[in-house]
Write an enzyme that holds these catalytic residues in place. Structure first.
Site, PDB file in Angstrom:
ATOM      1  CB  CYS A 259      53.004  49.521 -37.151  1.00 29.29           C
ATOM      2  SG  CYS A 259      51.924  48.501 -36.209  1.00 29.29           S
TER       3      CYS A 259
HETATM    4  N1  SAJ Z   1      52.175  48.875 -47.869  1.00 31.42           N
HETATM    5  C1  SAJ Z   1      52.569  49.256 -49.149  1.00 31.42           C
HETATM    6  N2  SAJ Z   1      53.425  48.460 -49.847  1.00 31.42           N
HETATM    7  C2  SAJ Z   1      53.906  47.292 -49.311  1.00 31.42           C
HETATM    8  C3  SAJ Z   1      53.496  46.920 -48.003  1.00 31.42           C
HETATM    9  C4  SAJ Z   1      52.629  47.723 -47.305  1.00 31.42           C
HETATM   10  O1  SAJ Z   1      52.150  50.296 -49.658  1.00 31.42           O
HETATM   11  O2  SAJ Z   1      54.665  46.597 -49.980  1.00 31.42           O
HETATM   12  C5  SAJ Z   1      51.295  49.758 -47.107  1.00 31.42           C
HETATM   13  C6  SAJ Z   1      50.033  49.067 -46.649  1.00 31.42           C
HETATM   14  O3  SAJ Z   1      49.017  49.222 -47.612  1.00 31.42           O
HETATM   15  C7  SAJ Z   1      49.694  49.818 -45.364  1.00 31.42           C
HETATM   16  C8  SAJ Z   1      51.060  50.210 -44.813  1.00 31.42           C
HETATM   17  O4  SAJ Z   1      51.970  50.139 -45.917  1.00 31.42           O
HETATM   18  O5  SAJ Z   1      48.964  50.985 -45.638  1.00 31.42           O
HETATM   19  C9  SAJ Z   1      51.519  49.283 -43.705  1.00 31.42           C
HETATM   20  O6  SAJ Z   1      51.385  47.992 -44.210  1.00 31.42           O
HETATM   21  P1  SAJ Z   1      51.946  46.699 -43.423  1.00 31.42           P
HETATM   22  O7  SAJ Z   1      51.848  45.539 -44.354  1.00 31.42           O
HETATM   23  O8  SAJ Z   1      53.267  46.988 -42.837  1.00 31.42           O
HETATM   24  O9  SAJ Z   1      50.825  46.443 -42.344  1.00 31.42           O
HETATM   25  P2  SAJ Z   1      50.791  46.798 -40.815  1.00 31.42           P
HETATM   26  O10 SAJ Z   1      50.822  48.244 -40.540  1.00 31.42           O
HETATM   27  O11 SAJ Z   1      49.647  46.008 -40.277  1.00 31.42           O
HETATM   28  O12 SAJ Z   1      52.166  46.222 -40.310  1.00 31.42           O
HETATM   29  C10 SAJ Z   1      52.171  45.091 -39.516  1.00 31.42           C
HETATM   30  C11 SAJ Z   1      53.430  45.242 -38.740  1.00 31.42           C
HETATM   31  N3  SAJ Z   1      53.353  44.371 -37.608  1.00 31.42           N
HETATM   32  C12 SAJ Z   1      53.742  44.882 -36.429  1.00 31.42           C
HETATM   33  O13 SAJ Z   1      54.090  46.039 -36.276  1.00 31.42           O
HETATM   34  C13 SAJ Z   1      53.724  43.935 -35.320  1.00 31.42           C
HETATM   35  C14 SAJ Z   1      54.633  44.863 -39.563  1.00 31.42           C
HETATM   36  O14 SAJ Z   1      55.782  44.680 -38.699  1.00 31.42           O
HETATM   37  C15 SAJ Z   1      54.396  43.594 -40.302  1.00 31.42           C
HETATM   38  O15 SAJ Z   1      55.570  43.264 -41.049  1.00 31.42           O
HETATM   39  C16 SAJ Z   1      53.239  43.824 -41.234  1.00 31.42           C
HETATM   40  O16 SAJ Z   1      52.101  43.964 -40.362  1.00 31.42           O
HETATM   41  C17 SAJ Z   1      53.026  42.644 -42.179  1.00 31.42           C
HETATM   42  O17 SAJ Z   1      54.042  42.003 -42.535  1.00 31.42           O
HETATM   43  O18 SAJ Z   1      51.891  42.471 -42.591  1.00 31.42           O
END
Ligand code: SAJ
Length: 427
Positions: A259
């Protein structure tokens, strides 16, 4: 009524389960015959859906996994949950959506309700679906009904499920929105109607671009703090005590998943078509994409303290999945970090109990080593890339091996051999 769910991945399968729970008959269509056969045998291929849940779906006698699009002719509603990846030149790849639309056109049925869920640029529903059916003489809101409702599935999230996460939905016409809201109102707890598919498409991209930009900003803060001799993790903790007007994001080794690295590119690509250049998206992408390099040079700095160099060191990457407690490797920064270490001449291995193997850029299968802590002592340093909860951080710290911690996973553990991203290297 019979509802078709096209694409039985991390979005479509949970949606199929909720649709069954609501009492509908569900035809689940997927390209992968293996997944379809497994579902029929009561086997789930999605981490968040258990085998017994799938067994229950099959036993209900109302769930029909298939690869055959001919069933479309008997459906009352269809939700499209197919991937929207990037093409090799980083442009949107809507081929999966287009393929499904072609199939629906072949088996079109009067009065069909179609809802697109795949994350995509504003205008997709109109341009790739509405206009295609209007060319065939079907009028949206009269002969068929068309909505866009973005998926908000968070893999591994036990708290927020498909059922209890508010669901935004936009209809091509009032009638479309009314029917779409009626169906989804039976599937999820809260429906959030908006005035058009474009608003719904754009709201999803706002959510995820917001994350990418804020993560990039924290990555920049980490590099700044490194340079200024300040511990960024402590800074974030302090700022997070602000009870209003602030929410923390965290630095990391880069961003992964299907995403966050991709969605902003869908938005900037479409905006370009309107001659609008998004600076935030461009800068966020370049900062996030540069973090693996940053991890490499931080590792070099740490090894230098031990009079070692990357090209003659044995390096163990801890965690390869794109985020904690999942097995998904898509776009994982760990993969890039692995390649960078390998290219720098290091002997690099990885350990990840969730992500057992991956195929590297040369097409070789790389397997995780076993989780034998004694063997970890043979490495010159370990790089913590994914902070899985199952890792024993106290034990890892006590191995005495230098650790580059890119996630503040060792927070609260005092040990002189731990070096954090965004914290000056103790010289
Ligand atoms: N990450 C960071 N720092 C942060 C948060 C995330 O480096 O503060 C990294 C994570 O390690 C990962 C990437 O960014 O590699 C994405 O992380 P993510 O927490 O956004 O996880 P995703 O990709 O599973 O995002 C999903 C998304 N859900 C949908 O698209 C429906 C996102 O909208 C959600 O907000 C997110 O999950 C969530 O909140 O966990």
């Amino acid at each position: 009524a019979k509802v078709g769910i096209i694409g039985l991945g991390y979005v479509g399968l949970p949606l199929a389960v909720e649709t069954l729970k609501a009492g509908y008959t569900v035809i689940g269509i997927d390209l992968h015959a293996g997944k379809v056969e497994n579902l029929k045998a009561g086997i789930s291929h999605i981490q968040d859906i258990s085998h017994e849940t799938i067994r229950g779906c099959m036993e209900s006698g109302r769930f029909f996994p298939t690869t055959d699009y001919n069933v479309l002719a008997e459906l009352d509603a269809i939700s499209i949950c197919v991937p929207t990846p990037l093409s090799p030149n980083q442009d949107p790849d809507t081929s999966y959506i287009i393929h499904v639309v072609e199939q629906i056109k072949t088996h079109m049925r009067q009065g069909l309700l179609i809802t697109l869920e795949s994350t995509t640029y504003p205008g997709t529903t109109e341009e790739l679906i509405q206009q295609e059916f209007e060319k065939l003489g079907y009028e949206a809101g009269v002969d068929f009904f068309l909505c866009y409702s973005p998926e908000r599935v968070d893999p591994g999230n036990r708290l927020y499920t498909t059922y209890n996460t508010p669901k935004v939905i936009g209809g091509t016409t009032e009638k479309c929105l009314e029917l779409g809201s009626l169906l989804y109102g039976n599937l999820v707890k809260t429906v959030v109607p908006v005035t058009s598919p474009k608003v719904a498409e754009m709201s999803k991209l706002l959510e995820n671009t917001f994350r990418s930009v804020n993560i990039a900003f924290m990555n920049e803060m980490a590099m700044m703090c490194d340079r200024m001799g300040i511990n960024v993790w402590e800074v974030i903790k302090a700022a997070s005590t602000k009870p209003f007007g602030f929410m923390p994001f965290y630095p990391g080794p880069g961003i992964g998943g299907h995403c966050i690295p991709l969605d902003p590119m869908y938005l900037s690509w479409k905006a370009k078509g309107y001659r609008f250049h998004s600076q935030f998206i461009e800068i966020a992408q370049s900062i996030n994409d540069n973090m693996p390099d940053y991890v490499l040079n931080k590792t070099g700095q740490v090894l230098n303290i031990y009079a070692k160099a990357i090209n003659s060191s044995r390096i163990l990457i801890l965690g390869m999945a794109y985020k904690p407690d999942v097995d998904d490797l898509r776009e994982s920064p760990g993969l890039e970090i692995y390649e960078l270490f390998a290219k720098s001449g290091a002997k690099v291995d990885y350990y990840d109990p969730y992500a057992q193997s991956f195929v590297d850029k040369e097409g070789r299968v790389v397997h995780s080593i076993a989780g034998d802590l004694e063997a970890f002592k043979d490495y010159d340093c370990m790089v913590l890339v994914t902070n899985h909860r199952c890792f024993d951080y106290q034990q890892l710290a006590e191995l005495g091996v230098a650790i580059i911690d890119t996630r503040n996973a060792f927070d609260g553990i005092v040990s002189k051999n731990i070096y954090k991203l965004g914290n000056p290297v103790a010289i």
